[in-house]
Design a protein around this motif. Structure first.
Motif, PDB file in Angstrom:
ATOM      1  N   ARG A  81       0.789  -1.343   0.119  1.00  0.00           N
ATOM      2  CA  ARG A  81       0.045   0.029  -0.150  1.00  0.00           C
ATOM      3  C   ARG A  81       1.011   1.146  -0.253  1.00  0.00           C
ATOM      4  NH1 ARG A  81      -5.035   1.442   2.221  1.00  0.00           N
ATOM      5  NH2 ARG A  81      -5.493   3.650   1.599  1.00  0.00           N
ATOM      6  N   HIS A  82       0.464   2.049  -1.141  1.00  0.00           N
ATOM      7  CA  HIS A  82       1.619   3.391  -1.206  1.00  0.00           C
ATOM      8  C   HIS A  82       0.647   4.638  -0.622  1.00  0.00           C
ATOM      9  CE1 HIS A  82       3.730   6.783  -2.948  1.00  0.00           C
ATOM     10  NE2 HIS A  82       4.443   5.893  -3.146  1.00  0.00           N
ATOM     11  N   PRO A  83       1.277   5.215   0.146  1.00  0.00           N
ATOM     12  CA  PRO A  83       0.397   6.439   0.812  1.00  0.00           C
ATOM     13  C   PRO A  83      -0.250   7.375  -0.064  1.00  0.00           C
ATOM     14  CG  PRO A  83       2.825   6.572   1.227  1.00  0.00           C
ATOM     15  CD  PRO A  83       2.843   5.146   0.584  1.00  0.00           C
ATOM     16  N   GLU A  84       0.078   7.193  -1.270  1.00  0.00           N
ATOM     17  CA  GLU A  84      -0.405   8.114  -2.077  1.00  0.00           C
ATOM     18  C   GLU A  84      -1.711   7.673  -2.835  1.00  0.00           C
ATOM     19  OE1 GLU A  84       2.702   9.829  -4.552  1.00  0.00           O
ATOM     20  OE2 GLU A  84       3.601  10.942  -2.830  1.00  0.00           O
ATOM     21  N   MET A  85      -1.941   6.343  -2.603  1.00  0.00           N
ATOM     22  CA  MET A  85      -3.379   5.632  -2.914  1.00  0.00           C
ATOM     23  C   MET A  85      -4.407   5.868  -2.134  1.00  0.00           C
ATOM     24  SD  MET A  85      -3.331   4.031  -5.825  1.00  0.00           S
ATOM     25  CE  MET A  85      -4.756   3.141  -5.509  1.00  0.00           C
ATOM     26  N   PRO A  86      -5.590   6.467  -2.506  1.00  0.00           N
ATOM     27  CA  PRO A  86      -6.617   6.885  -1.892  1.00  0.00           C
ATOM     28  C   PRO A  86      -7.445   5.606  -1.161  1.00  0.00           C
ATOM     29  CG  PRO A  86      -7.107   7.264  -4.019  1.00  0.00           C
ATOM     30  CD  PRO A  86      -5.747   6.840  -4.220  1.00  0.00           C
ATOM     31  N   SER A  87      -7.682   5.485  -0.104  1.00  0.00           N
ATOM     32  CA  SER A  87      -8.280   4.534   0.652  1.00  0.00           C
ATOM     33  C   SER A  87      -9.830   4.209  -0.168  1.00  0.00           C
ATOM     34  CB  SER A  87      -8.604   4.647   1.982  1.00  0.00           C
ATOM     35  OG  SER A  87      -9.352   5.926   2.303  1.00  0.00           O
ATOM     36  N   ALA A  88     -10.190   5.081  -0.622  1.00  0.00           N
ATOM     37  CA  ALA A  88     -11.613   4.827  -1.350  1.00  0.00           C
ATOM     38  C   ALA A  88     -11.470   3.611  -2.626  1.00  0.00           C
ATOM     39  CB  ALA A  88     -12.091   6.055  -1.888  1.00  0.00           C
ATOM     40  N   ALA A  89     -10.178   3.830  -3.252  1.00  0.00           N
ATOM     41  CA  ALA A  89      -9.997   2.606  -4.368  1.00  0.00           C
ATOM     42  C   ALA A  89     -10.124   1.490  -3.713  1.00  0.00           C
ATOM     43  CB  ALA A  89      -8.501   3.055  -4.888  1.00  0.00           C
ATOM     44  N   PHE A  90      -9.406   1.157  -2.540  1.00  0.00           N
ATOM     45  CA  PHE A  90      -9.426  -0.158  -1.704  1.00  0.00           C
ATOM     46  C   PHE A  90     -10.615  -0.548  -1.202  1.00  0.00           C
ATOM     47  CE2 PHE A  90      -5.020   1.201  -1.943  1.00  0.00           C
ATOM     48  CZ  PHE A  90      -4.203   0.216  -2.768  1.00  0.00           C
ATOM     49  N   LYS A 149      -3.910  10.273 -15.805  1.00  0.00           N
ATOM     50  CA  LYS A 149      -5.337  10.817 -15.187  1.00  0.00           C
ATOM     51  C   LYS A 149      -5.572  10.117 -13.985  1.00  0.00           C
ATOM     52  CE  LYS A 149      -7.298  10.794 -19.790  1.00  0.00           C
ATOM     53  NZ  LYS A 149      -8.114  10.016 -20.942  1.00  0.00           N
ATOM     54  N   CYS A 150      -4.933   9.068 -13.493  1.00  0.00           N
ATOM     55  CA  CYS A 150      -5.117   8.730 -11.884  1.00  0.00           C
ATOM     56  C   CYS A 150      -4.470   9.427 -11.165  1.00  0.00           C
ATOM     57  CB  CYS A 150      -4.708   7.221 -12.048  1.00  0.00           C
ATOM     58  SG  CYS A 150      -5.877   6.048 -12.713  1.00  0.00           S
ATOM     59  N   ILE A 151      -3.187   9.852 -11.383  1.00  0.00           N
ATOM     60  CA  ILE A 151      -2.608  10.810 -10.353  1.00  0.00           C
ATOM     61  C   ILE A 151      -3.353  11.707 -10.319  1.00  0.00           C
ATOM     62  CG2 ILE A 151      -0.364  12.187 -10.289  1.00  0.00           C
ATOM     63  CD1 ILE A 151       1.221  10.131 -11.797  1.00  0.00           C
ATOM     64  N   GLU A 152      -3.877  12.512 -11.430  1.00  0.00           N
ATOM     65  CA  GLU A 152      -4.648  13.615 -11.201  1.00  0.00           C
ATOM     66  C   GLU A 152      -5.952  13.404 -10.311  1.00  0.00           C
ATOM     67  OE1 GLU A 152      -7.326  16.712 -13.959  1.00  0.00           O
ATOM     68  OE2 GLU A 152      -5.386  15.944 -14.744  1.00  0.00           O
ATOM     69  N   LEU A 153      -6.585  12.225 -10.448  1.00  0.00           N
ATOM     70  CA  LEU A 153      -7.787  11.963  -9.995  1.00  0.00           C
ATOM     71  C   LEU A 153      -7.500  11.789  -8.294  1.00  0.00           C
ATOM     72  CD1 LEU A 153     -10.689  11.279  -9.471  1.00  0.00           C
ATOM     73  CD2 LEU A 153     -10.180   8.892 -10.419  1.00  0.00           C
ATOM     74  N   TYR A 154      -6.631  10.604  -8.258  1.00  0.00           N
ATOM     75  CA  TYR A 154      -6.183  10.414  -6.700  1.00  0.00           C
ATOM     76  C   TYR A 154      -5.816  11.516  -5.824  1.00  0.00           C
ATOM     77  CZ  TYR A 154      -6.168   5.596  -8.596  1.00  0.00           C
ATOM     78  OH  TYR A 154      -6.396   4.366  -9.164  1.00  0.00           O
ATOM     79  N   SER A 155      -5.173  12.821  -6.177  1.00  0.00           N
ATOM     80  CA  SER A 155      -4.918  13.811  -5.607  1.00  0.00           C
ATOM     81  C   SER A 155      -5.934  14.464  -4.965  1.00  0.00           C
ATOM     82  CB  SER A 155      -3.991  14.683  -6.197  1.00  0.00           C
ATOM     83  OG  SER A 155      -4.490  15.256  -7.185  1.00  0.00           O
ATOM     84  N   THR A 156      -7.190  14.392  -5.800  1.00  0.00           N
ATOM     85  CA  THR A 156      -8.395  14.903  -5.153  1.00  0.00           C
ATOM     86  C   THR A 156      -9.168  14.089  -4.166  1.00  0.00           C
ATOM     87  OG1 THR A 156      -9.915  14.023  -7.083  1.00  0.00           O
ATOM     88  CG2 THR A 156      -8.705  15.875  -7.402  1.00  0.00           C
ATOM     89  N   LEU A 157      -8.957  13.017  -3.985  1.00  0.00           N
ATOM     90  CA  LEU A 157      -9.840  11.880  -3.086  1.00  0.00           C
ATOM     91  C   LEU A 157      -9.115  11.673  -1.733  1.00  0.00           C
ATOM     92  CD1 LEU A 157     -10.113   9.309  -5.618  1.00  0.00           C
ATOM     93  CD2 LEU A 157     -11.732  10.844  -5.158  1.00  0.00           C
TER      94      LEU A 157
END
Length: 158
Positions: A81-90, A149-157
């Protein structure tokens, strides 16, 4: 059980944070900005039990994660788990596979050395006699356009 990362395993300049992982103790992680490119023509494959504990890994998984097979098997898949991954994805992943459905998504994984790599993940429930008994995850190289696109989206989550 998932152990904290060790500073002596990290390559390069790093940041430190503590992740709060679902159903697990908090984990101290160290992460860098060093990306490992996904290898052409390889599939990363793993299986887990119903709680996300790794039961099998292939050599591509070992190579990309920088962990040994012994370190991976028996550990929660959240070891990546990378800290820049939003928990919403998991949350979406777990909600989907627990319904017995296939999940797909783009994931930024954390390597043992603090670096990272991006994958296009497909997670499939393993069903025996009508019951989910575990999960198989197959990862492929994602396109650079989708990763951006994911980098941009994940930063908003967050």
């Amino acid at each position: 059980m998932i152990a904290d990362m060790r500073v002596e395993d990290i390559v390069g300049t790093y940041q430190e944070t503590t992740l709060i992982l679902h159903n697990l103790a908090p984990r101290k992680v160290f992460f860098t900005q060093l990306q490992t490119p996904y290898p052409e023509g390889k599939l990363i494959v793993s299986t887990t039990d119903t709680e996300g504990i790794i039961t099998h890994v292939n050599q591509a998984f070992i190579d990309m994660s920088a962990y040994t097979k012994a370190e991976l098997v028996g550990s929660p898949h959240a070891i990546l788990r990378h800290p820049e991954m939003p928990s919403a994805a998991f949350k979406d992943l777990w909600d989907t596979v627990k319904r017995g459905q296939k999940w797909q998504g783009i994931v930024k994984n954390l390597r043992k050395d603090g670096g990272y790599y991006w994958v296009k993940a497909t997670v499939i429930p393993n069903i025996r006699k009508g019951q989910v008994v575990g999960y198989t995850s197959v990862r492929r190289k994602p396109s650079d356009v989708i990763v951006d696109k994911c980098i941009e989206l994940y930063s908003t989550l967050f």
